[in-house]
Design an enzyme around this catalytic site. Structure first.
Site, PDB file in Angstrom:
ATOM      1  N   HIS A  28      -5.480   6.612  -1.391  1.00 16.90           N
ATOM      2  CA  HIS A  28      -6.665   5.893  -0.918  1.00 16.90           C
ATOM      3  C   HIS A  28      -7.533   6.721   0.045  1.00 16.90           C
ATOM      4  O   HIS A  28      -8.695   6.408   0.242  1.00 16.90           O
ATOM      5  CB  HIS A  28      -6.244   4.615  -0.192  1.00 16.90           C
ATOM      6  CG  HIS A  28      -5.669   3.572  -1.088  1.00 16.90           C
ATOM      7  ND1 HIS A  28      -4.576   3.798  -1.905  1.00 16.90           N
ATOM      8  CD2 HIS A  28      -6.044   2.274  -1.301  1.00 16.90           C
ATOM      9  CE1 HIS A  28      -4.295   2.682  -2.575  1.00 16.90           C
ATOM     10  NE2 HIS A  28      -5.165   1.752  -2.219  1.00 16.90           N
ATOM     11  N   GLU A  33      -8.873  -0.846   0.296  1.00 17.96           N
ATOM     12  CA  GLU A  33      -8.851  -1.861  -0.771  1.00 17.96           C
ATOM     13  C   GLU A  33      -9.826  -2.990  -0.469  1.00 17.96           C
ATOM     14  O   GLU A  33     -10.393  -3.581  -1.369  1.00 17.96           O
ATOM     15  CB  GLU A  33      -7.432  -2.408  -0.979  1.00 17.96           C
ATOM     16  CG  GLU A  33      -6.504  -1.337  -1.470  1.00 17.96           C
ATOM     17  CD  GLU A  33      -5.599  -1.773  -2.614  1.00 17.96           C
ATOM     18  OE1 GLU A  33      -5.490  -2.977  -2.870  1.00 17.96           O
ATOM     19  OE2 GLU A  33      -4.996  -0.880  -3.235  1.00 17.96           O
ATOM     20  N   ASP A  82       0.722   4.961 -10.601  1.00 18.53           N
ATOM     21  CA  ASP A  82       0.590   4.809  -9.150  1.00 18.53           C
ATOM     22  C   ASP A  82       1.086   3.412  -8.783  1.00 18.53           C
ATOM     23  O   ASP A  82       1.261   2.559  -9.653  1.00 18.53           O
ATOM     24  CB  ASP A  82      -0.886   4.962  -8.735  1.00 18.53           C
ATOM     25  CG  ASP A  82      -1.075   4.760  -7.243  1.00 18.53           C
ATOM     26  OD1 ASP A  82      -0.284   5.319  -6.460  1.00 18.53           O
ATOM     27  OD2 ASP A  82      -2.000   4.017  -6.835  1.00 18.53           O
ATOM     28  N   SER A  83       1.270   3.187  -7.492  1.00 20.07           N
ATOM     29  CA  SER A  83       1.675   1.862  -7.036  1.00 20.07           C
ATOM     30  C   SER A  83       0.568   0.831  -7.249  1.00 20.07           C
ATOM     31  O   SER A  83       0.822  -0.366  -7.179  1.00 20.07           O
ATOM     32  CB  SER A  83       2.025   1.930  -5.554  1.00 20.07           C
ATOM     33  OG  SER A  83       0.942   2.473  -4.839  1.00 20.07           O
ATOM     34  N   CYS A  89       0.927   8.707  -7.204  1.00 18.41           N
ATOM     35  CA  CYS A  89       1.266   8.081  -5.928  1.00 18.41           C
ATOM     36  C   CYS A  89       1.982   9.084  -5.019  1.00 18.41           C
ATOM     37  O   CYS A  89       3.025   9.629  -5.385  1.00 18.41           O
ATOM     38  CB  CYS A  89       2.185   6.893  -6.225  1.00 18.41           C
ATOM     39  SG  CYS A  89       2.711   6.001  -4.762  1.00 18.41           S
ATOM     40  N   CYS A 106      -2.416  10.437   0.621  1.00 17.85           N
ATOM     41  CA  CYS A 106      -2.289   9.073   0.102  1.00 17.85           C
ATOM     42  C   CYS A 106      -3.488   8.858  -0.821  1.00 17.85           C
ATOM     43  O   CYS A 106      -4.603   9.294  -0.500  1.00 17.85           O
ATOM     44  CB  CYS A 106      -2.312   8.076   1.261  1.00 17.85           C
ATOM     45  SG  CYS A 106      -2.451   6.360   0.718  1.00 17.85           S
TER      46      CYS A 106
HETATM   47  N1  DGL Z   1      -0.433   5.006  -3.680  1.00 19.87           N
HETATM   48  C1  DGL Z   1       0.192   5.073  -2.396  1.00 19.87           C
HETATM   49  C2  DGL Z   1       0.298   6.534  -1.944  1.00 19.87           C
HETATM   50  O1  DGL Z   1      -0.427   7.389  -2.411  1.00 19.87           O
HETATM   51  C3  DGL Z   1      -0.550   4.258  -1.369  1.00 19.87           C
HETATM   52  C4  DGL Z   1      -0.388   2.747  -1.526  1.00 19.87           C
HETATM   53  C5  DGL Z   1       1.050   2.287  -1.349  1.00 19.87           C
HETATM   54  O2  DGL Z   1       1.588   2.290  -0.227  1.00 19.87           O
HETATM   55  O3  DGL Z   1       1.646   1.948  -2.370  1.00 19.87           O
HETATM   56  O4  DGL Z   1       1.124   6.835  -1.137  1.00 19.87           O
END
Ligand code: DGL
Length: 282
Positions: free
Chosen positions: A194, A159, A17-18, A80, A192
């Protein structure tokens, strides 16, 4: 070419993931398959992906996947949503193992649940602009109305650990969900990593007629189906989780519990220069 013959059930599942958010997907994977070993990479040094160009997101996603490939995984999960939305085709072509993204399994589940009624999706700017969810839903669904909205501020809000009933959270959600509230989709995809952490607050605003869909659940089921059908499910009772972060492993470790629902253990650092080097052919 994927050579399934050479895989064994003892190999780990690779997840990237990012940043931290993909741990919400790992949580669902381990809920369903607690015996699996998981190697997780969070690209915390370059988060957020959701405001970057498709070219940059694709380049980062390929480096992340190449790192995981070195961990000898039996399958790679792109946790992600942003990377899944823009890089799935090229990752599938480049990787010699099965790659599972979040968009397709989540869209499939949404269509089943909606049964012809409206479907909404919220995600980062890059996810929504890519049109990946919208295309996947249209392709599977053929009739019901599809509504999409970008909700970028929700990532830093989560976050930061703001409570779901925090006035700022409510204010931001009310603004983003305004149009969706009016249209009342039967299903809302939390597109997403989060957003599942805000499901109580989102559910309260959307009301009882809208079912919230956490893509992590659909992905975990997809992974389980794949492993079972290829006889690759791990036999052990409890697997190991090893997390890597491209920056600040201490912060990663501190915040991770909220996403995973338990302690992540020791987090190792792998710098982005190292990641870039590893992704080059030897
Ligand atoms: N992990 C990213 C997503 O699910 C969210 C955070 C980001 O923008 O990197 O899209």
């Amino acid at each position: 070419m994927i050579d399934l013959q050479r895989l064994s059930s003892d190999q780990p599942i690779g997840v990237f993931d990012s940043g931290l958010g993909g741990l919400t997907v790992v949580r669902q994977i381990l809920r369903l398959m607690p015996g699996e070993d998981v190697v997780y990479l969070g690209d915390s040094a370059r988060v957020p992906y959701g405001i970057k160009s498709p070219e940059t997101i694709r380049a980062f996603a390929h480096e992340d996947a190449a790192f995981l490939l070195r961990q000898n995984p039996k399958l790679i999960v792109v946790a992600c949503n942003t990377a899944s939305a823009v890089a799935m085709d090229s990752l599938r072509q480049a990787m010699p193992v099965e790659v599972v993204g979040v968009v397709e399994p989540a869209a499939q589940r949404a269509v089943e649940l909606a049964a012809g009624r409206g479907i909404g999706v919220i995600g980062t700017e890059a996810t929504i602009t890519s049109g990946a969810y919208q295309r996947a839903l249209h392709a599977l669904n053929g009739g019901s109305e599809i509504m999409a909205a970008a909700a970028p501020l929700l990532v830093p809000i989560v976050e930061e650990g703001r409570p779901q009933e925090d006035p700022i959270t409510t204010y931001v959600l009310t603004d983003y969900l305004h149009e969706l509230q009016r249209k009342r989709p039967a299903v809302l995809i939390l597109g997403c990593t989060h957003y599942p952490l805000l499901s109580l607050a989102i559910g309260k605003l959307m009301g009882p007629d809208t079912a919230l869909l956490d893509p992590g659940e659909a992905v975990a089921r997809r992974v389980q189906e794949f492993l079972r059908s290829h006889d690759l499910l791990a036999g052990r009772a409890a697997g190991q989780l090893q997390c890597y972060s491209t920056d600040n492993p201490e912060r990663f470790s501190k915040l991770a519990t909220r996403f995973l629902g338990r302690d992540v253990g020791q987090v190792k650092r792998i710098g982005t220069e190292e990641l870039a080097k590893l992704s080059k052919p030897v």
